[in-house]
Design a protein around this motif. Structure first.
Motif, short mmCIF file in Angstrom:
data_model
loop_
_atom_site.label_atom_id
_atom_site.label_comp_id
_atom_site.label_asym_id
_atom_site.label_seq_id
_atom_site.Cartn_x
_atom_site.Cartn_y
_atom_site.Cartn_z
N VAL A 97 -9.11 -3.45 -9.66
CA VAL A 97 -8.12 -4.52 -9.50
C VAL A 97 -6.75 -4.06 -9.98
CG1 VAL A 97 -7.48 -6.83 -10.27
CG2 VAL A 97 -9.87 -6.33 -9.72
N ALA A 98 -6.72 -3.30 -11.07
CA ALA A 98 -5.44 -2.88 -11.65
C ALA A 98 -4.63 -1.99 -10.71
CB ALA A 98 -5.69 -2.15 -12.97
N ILE A 99 -5.30 -1.14 -9.95
CA ILE A 99 -4.56 -0.24 -9.05
C ILE A 99 -4.42 -0.84 -7.66
CG2 ILE A 99 -5.40 1.78 -10.32
CD1 ILE A 99 -7.14 2.43 -7.85
N ASP A 100 -4.90 -2.09 -7.46
CA ASP A 100 -4.81 -2.75 -6.16
C ASP A 100 -5.41 -1.85 -5.08
OD1 ASP A 100 -4.28 -4.71 -4.37
OD2 ASP A 100 -2.10 -4.53 -4.41
N LEU A 101 -6.67 -1.50 -5.28
CA LEU A 101 -7.32 -0.48 -4.45
C LEU A 101 -7.31 -0.83 -2.97
CD1 LEU A 101 -8.93 2.15 -4.22
CD2 LEU A 101 -11.01 0.84 -4.62
N LEU A 102 -7.60 -2.08 -2.61
CA LEU A 102 -7.69 -2.42 -1.20
C LEU A 102 -6.36 -2.23 -0.47
CD1 LEU A 102 -10.06 -5.51 -1.17
CD2 LEU A 102 -10.58 -3.11 -0.85
N ASP A 103 -5.28 -2.56 -1.13
CA ASP A 103 -3.97 -2.35 -0.53
C ASP A 103 -3.71 -0.86 -0.36
OD1 ASP A 103 -1.42 -3.10 0.44
OD2 ASP A 103 -0.54 -2.65 -1.50
N ARG A 104 -4.11 -0.07 -1.35
CA ARG A 104 -3.92 1.38 -1.27
C ARG A 104 -4.76 2.00 -0.17
NH1 ARG A 104 -4.01 4.27 -7.07
NH2 ARG A 104 -4.07 6.04 -5.63
N ILE A 105 -6.00 1.52 -0.01
CA ILE A 105 -6.88 2.08 1.02
C ILE A 105 -6.24 1.92 2.40
CG2 ILE A 105 -9.08 1.79 2.22
CD1 ILE A 105 -10.31 1.03 -0.49
N ALA A 106 -5.78 0.72 2.70
CA ALA A 106 -5.19 0.46 4.01
C ALA A 106 -3.98 1.36 4.25
CB ALA A 106 -4.80 -1.01 4.12
N LYS A 107 -3.12 1.48 3.25
CA LYS A 107 -1.91 2.30 3.41
C LYS A 107 -2.25 3.79 3.46
CE LYS A 107 1.17 -0.98 1.09
NZ LYS A 107 2.00 -1.24 -0.11
N ASP A 108 -3.20 4.23 2.63
CA ASP A 108 -3.54 5.65 2.58
C ASP A 108 -4.22 6.13 3.86
OD1 ASP A 108 -2.45 5.84 0.08
OD2 ASP A 108 -4.36 5.75 -1.01
N ILE A 109 -5.09 5.28 4.44
CA ILE A 109 -5.71 5.67 5.71
C ILE A 109 -4.65 5.83 6.78
CG2 ILE A 109 -7.19 4.85 7.59
CD1 ILE A 109 -9.07 3.68 5.55
#
Length: 286
Positions: A267-279
């Motif tokens: 939650v702290a690193i906002d993983l889901l937002d990062r996954i979408a952007k990183d892909i």
């Protein structure tokens, strides 16, 4: 006279009124209970008959542990809400399978396949993945084998540095399938956190319309694209966590501590937002 059919309240869910993957809560782990529906609402009934409503539309993944069952109707509602289901071991220590929700079209999957089928473009994708871990290095012209060698050195050095930082004894990565308890505490936490990360990534990849089976670095495994992506996040979510918790738990594995600490970092690193952007970045660049 036939009984009048029971009227059901079922609000049609469309992609336009669903939250995006990046806006959802990452995951909810459930064990020893049953998922059913009441009208169009998914409800969880635990082993003590407590009933909890599940806000499926705002959860990315349900991780189902031991002792869980799910009705056909619940699966239909979860699929309509684009909430993925993964079957895992106790406290996500092992990842078994994932249910694939239908996506609106196969555009992203076709794009992923075209990139993977082109050797030059596939290497470019792999190079962007490694560049995220080696921001100071010039990877131009390096082969996949050379970059994988660099990654091996980086991870081994990372294990050693964290062992020194947290003053934890480290004899190397060790895991025997089905016999996790035979590993030391650090390795147990690593195995647990890795499995949970794979579950979140698998459901996210499916939700975005890509395939976990088409990778660019890993091969010969069931989920190569998931393992490709996992290496982008393991340093903080899994490896640092494992050494930090070994010290905190005093050498005694505590599944509740591990689960809560891992969830907090996700939650702290906002993983889901990062996954979408990183892909988006690794596949297509800037």
């Amino acid at each position: 006279m036939a009984k009048e059919a029971k009227k059901r309240l079922f609000i049609k869910v469309t992609r336009e009124n669903l939250p995006q993957v990046k806006d959802k809560y990452p995951f909810l782990y459930l064990e020893r209970g049953r998922l059913e529906i009441d009208d169009s609402s998914v409800k969880w009934i635990d082993c003590e008959n407590n009933v909890v409503r599940i806000p499926a539309a705002v959860i990315n993944t349900l991780l189902l542990g031991p002792g869980t069952s799910i009705t056909h109707e619940a699966v239909k509602v979860l699929a309509a809400a684009n909430c993925n289901v993964c079957w895992v071991g106790e406290d996500s220590l092992l990842f078994y399978a994932a249910g694939q929700s239908p996506t609106s079209d196969s555009r992203n999957l076709r794009s992923q396949m075209l990139l993977a089928a082109d050797k030059k473009k596939s290497l470019e994708v792999a190079r962007r993945m490694f560049a995220m871990r080696f921001p100071q290095e010039d990877l131009t012209g390096k082969s996949l084998k050379e970059m994988m060698g660099m990654e091996g050195h980086r991870v081994r050095a990372l294990y050693k540095d964290l062992a020194d930082k947290y003053k934890v004894g480290w004899k190397g990565r060790s895991y025997k399938p089905g016999k996790m308890e035979m590993s030391d505490v650090t390795n147990q936490v690593l195995t647990s956190a890795n499995a949970a990360l794979y579950g979140i990534l698998t459901s996210s990849v499916y939700s975005l319309g890509y395939s976990p089976h088409i990778g660019f670095i890993h091969s010969g495994s069931p989920l190569p694209f998931i393992y490709d992506l996992a290496d982008l996040y393991k340093k903080d979510l899994c490896i640092d966590l494992a050494f930090a918790l070994t010290l905190e738990m005093g050498g005694r594995y505590n599944k509740h501590t591990v689960s809560e600490a891992f969830r907090s970092r996700v939650v702290a690193i906002d993983l889901l937002d990062r996954i979408a952007k990183d892909i988006q970045h690794v596949l297509y660049g800037d």
